[in-house]
Design a protein around this motif. Structure first.
Motif, PDB file in Angstrom:
ATOM      1  N   ARG A   1       0.818  -1.204   0.000  1.00  0.00           N
ATOM      2  CA  ARG A   1       0.000   0.000   0.000  1.00  0.00           C
ATOM      3  C   ARG A   1       0.856   1.260   0.000  1.00  0.00           C
ATOM      4  O   ARG A   1       0.550   2.230  -0.709  1.00  0.00           O
TER       5      ARG A   1
ATOM      6  N   ASN B   1      -8.268  -1.538 -11.191  1.00  0.00           N
ATOM      7  CA  ASN B   1      -8.240  -1.186  -9.766  1.00  0.00           C
ATOM      8  C   ASN B   1      -8.045  -2.378  -8.848  1.00  0.00           C
ATOM      9  O   ASN B   1      -8.130  -2.225  -7.625  1.00  0.00           O
TER      10      ASN B   1
ATOM     11  N   LEU C   1      -6.855  -2.129  -4.930  1.00  0.00           N
ATOM     12  CA  LEU C   1      -7.702  -2.622  -3.841  1.00  0.00           C
ATOM     13  C   LEU C   1      -6.953  -3.604  -2.957  1.00  0.00           C
ATOM     14  O   LEU C   1      -7.161  -3.648  -1.740  1.00  0.00           O
TER      15      LEU C   1
ATOM     16  N   GLU D   1      -5.043  -1.625  -0.489  1.00  0.00           N
ATOM     17  CA  GLU D   1      -5.852  -0.953   0.529  1.00  0.00           C
ATOM     18  C   GLU D   1      -6.551  -1.933   1.472  1.00  0.00           C
ATOM     19  O   GLU D   1      -6.743  -1.629   2.650  1.00  0.00           O
ATOM     20  N   ILE D   2      -6.926  -3.098   0.961  1.00  0.00           N
ATOM     21  CA  ILE D   2      -7.745  -4.024   1.747  1.00  0.00           C
ATOM     22  C   ILE D   2      -7.007  -5.322   2.049  1.00  0.00           C
ATOM     23  O   ILE D   2      -7.144  -5.896   3.118  1.00  0.00           O
TER      24      ILE D   2
ATOM     25  N   LEU E   1     -16.782   0.651   3.902  1.00  0.00           N
ATOM     26  CA  LEU E   1     -16.392   1.423   2.733  1.00  0.00           C
ATOM     27  C   LEU E   1     -17.143   2.748   2.622  1.00  0.00           C
ATOM     28  O   LEU E   1     -16.750   3.622   1.852  1.00  0.00           O
TER      29      LEU E   1
ATOM     30  N   GLN F   1     -12.512   7.491   2.388  1.00  0.00           N
ATOM     31  CA  GLN F   1     -12.226   6.064   2.315  1.00  0.00           C
ATOM     32  C   GLN F   1     -11.631   5.760   0.940  1.00  0.00           C
ATOM     33  O   GLN F   1     -12.306   5.833  -0.082  1.00  0.00           O
ATOM     34  N   ARG F   2     -10.339   5.440   0.909  1.00  0.00           N
ATOM     35  CA  ARG F   2      -9.650   5.221  -0.359  1.00  0.00           C
ATOM     36  C   ARG F   2     -10.217   4.016  -1.102  1.00  0.00           C
ATOM     37  O   ARG F   2     -10.403   4.067  -2.324  1.00  0.00           O
ATOM     38  N   ALA F   3     -10.472   2.926  -0.381  1.00  0.00           N
ATOM     39  CA  ALA F   3     -11.005   1.737  -1.045  1.00  0.00           C
ATOM     40  C   ALA F   3     -12.401   2.007  -1.599  1.00  0.00           C
ATOM     41  O   ALA F   3     -12.733   1.584  -2.716  1.00  0.00           O
TER      42      ALA F   3
ATOM     43  N   LEU G   1     -12.132   3.829  -4.808  1.00  0.00           N
ATOM     44  CA  LEU G   1     -11.758   2.961  -5.933  1.00  0.00           C
ATOM     45  C   LEU G   1     -12.985   2.272  -6.517  1.00  0.00           C
ATOM     46  O   LEU G   1     -13.110   2.131  -7.742  1.00  0.00           O
TER      47      LEU G   1
END
Length: 423
Positions: free
Chosen positions: A109, A279, A283, A286-287, A304, A327-329, A332
């Motif tokens: 990340r 993406n 992801l 991020e996750i 999310l 929330q970045r995810a 996306l």
């Protein structure tokens, strides 16, 4: 660093430590002496990361807490009282820890976010090149689609090397360019001012430098991903839903086979989901791939920030809508949903139907919600995306609508008569 422990653990339950590494080590040693096994700490920018990593390495479970949940507490606005209030809430179980993936995923990340910032910086220098060309009345960036393509960069390098003849510059045109040589030749006649050429040269060098750094990030990401244990063999990668077209190598394009790498990590081909092609690795950064912290897809979508929320008081709804969280995810998933505007898949049809019903903003959120549920289901159940399932759902919706209309007609003393619709 203001730290508080239960009063029965130490005669001096509140202590203040510095932020140097030696001070943080003393902080961790003091917590171990007090028998502390779990710690709650506020999320403040990136300042929490060094202490969090030290606590994690020492075997102390660190719970990262959103400070927004504590801002409405009255009378406790000093750090001395705030840390004691935080310790008390954590001791009675009123604080929820933020989701943080395993250290290997956090490493990916960090590099991926650095790569995203480099792509944004490279785009700024492309705009600077456009500005310099416009000031010299060179319209080549309006004639070809991408000034950073093979033709555009070849012409720019020739200009910076001293070439001014439009005929020779037009000969650098690639056969795939739609514009005719005559149009390109006319777009390369301008006012060759020294100051604008200086700006163009610097912007071109900076853009090239950022592209090299982006490629270095890709190599580092590929190496970090290679250290993770696989879930599937890339040789068994299923075919894509549609033929893969050869795309242009822009500054933001990934330089390695991300589809095979994502399949090896997740165990399923998530690029088959419409809109998720570019993406998937973002992801993962991020996750991660371990979604066991989320019991159901509803918990995952709520984290999310893609589901409706409301405030109730006295049984009355005071506010209803999607929460405004960074929330970045979730962003996306919104980007993936936005890319389905002209997609002919069932998800694209869903997005356009929701736009007509709810408007563009709510439609993108609803489609992102659906994409997140599909993502969670495929990763947790280890099943491949199947477009034919949508046909079964459409048939069920059709039967449900038919039964509803039949009941309404019967209540009015009418009867539905089926007719043949020409194909």
């Amino acid at each position: 660093m203001y730290v508080a422990v239960p009063p029965d653990r130490d005669p001096e339950p509140v202590r203040v430590f510095g932020t140097f590494t030696s001070d943080l080590r003393k902080l961790v040693e003091w917590l171990q002496q007090c028998g502390i096994t779990t710690v709650a700490m506020e999320s403040t920018g990136v300042y929490w990361i060094p202490l969090y990593q030290m606590l994690e390495a020492a075997g102390i479970r660190a719970c990262l807490v959103n400070a927004r949940g504590l801002k409405n507490v009255p009378g406790r606005r000093t750090d001395w009282h705030d840390c004691q209030w935080l310790q008390y809430l954590h001791s009675v179980g009123l604080l929820r820890a933020a989701f943080r993936p395993e250290p290997q995923v956090c490493a990916v990340r960090s590099v991926w976010r650095q790569r995203s910032e480099l792509v944004a910086m490279a785009a700024q220098h492309v705009q600077h090149m456009h500005k310099a060309l416009t000031q010299m009345n060179l319209q080549i960036h309006h004639v070809i689609n991408d000034i950073t393509g093979v033709t555009g960069l070849s012409i720019l390098d020739a200009i910076l090397a001293g070439e001014r003849d439009p005929d020779k510059l037009a000969e650098l045109r690639e056969p795939t360019i739609r514009a005719s040589p005559e149009t390109i030749r006319e777009s390369l006649r301008g006012d060759w001012r020294r100051e604008h050429l200086f700006v163009l040269r610097q912007s071109r060098r900076m853009y090239q430098s950022y592209r090299e750094q982006i490629i270095a990030c890709d190599r580092e990401i590929e190496a970090l991903l290679g250290d993770l244990p696989p879930r599937a063999d890339p040789d068994h990668l299923p075919p894509p839903n549609k033929p893969i077209r050869k795309t242009k190598r822009t500054a933001g394009a990934i330089t390695f086979d991300y589809r095979s790498e994502a399949y090896r990590l997740f165990g399923v081909d998530l690029t088959r989901i419409p809109g998720m092609d570019g993406n998937v690795l973002a992801l993962f950064g991020e996750i991660g791939r371990d979604l066991s912290r989320f019991p159901t897809a509803a918990h995952f979508v709520s984290w999310l920030g893609l589901c409706p929320d409301n405030d109730k008081s006295g049984g009355q709804v005071l506010w209803r809508g999607a929460r405004k969280i960074a929330q970045r995810a979730g962003q996306l998933f919104r980007l993936s949903a936005h890319s389905l505007s002209r997609n002919q898949s069932r998800l694209g049809q869903f997005l356009r139907r929701m736009k007509a019903k709810l408007g563009p903003k709510a439609a993108i959120t609803a489609t992102a919600h659906k994409l997140a549920v599909i993502f969670y289901t495929l990763v947790t159940r280890q099943i491949e995306y199947d477009e034919s399932i949508w046909a079964a759902h459409d048939e069920e919706n059709r039967k449900r609508l038919k039964n509803k209309l039949t009941r309404q007609a019967s209540s009015l003393g009418l009867r539905l008569v089926p007719i043949e619709v020409p194909q």
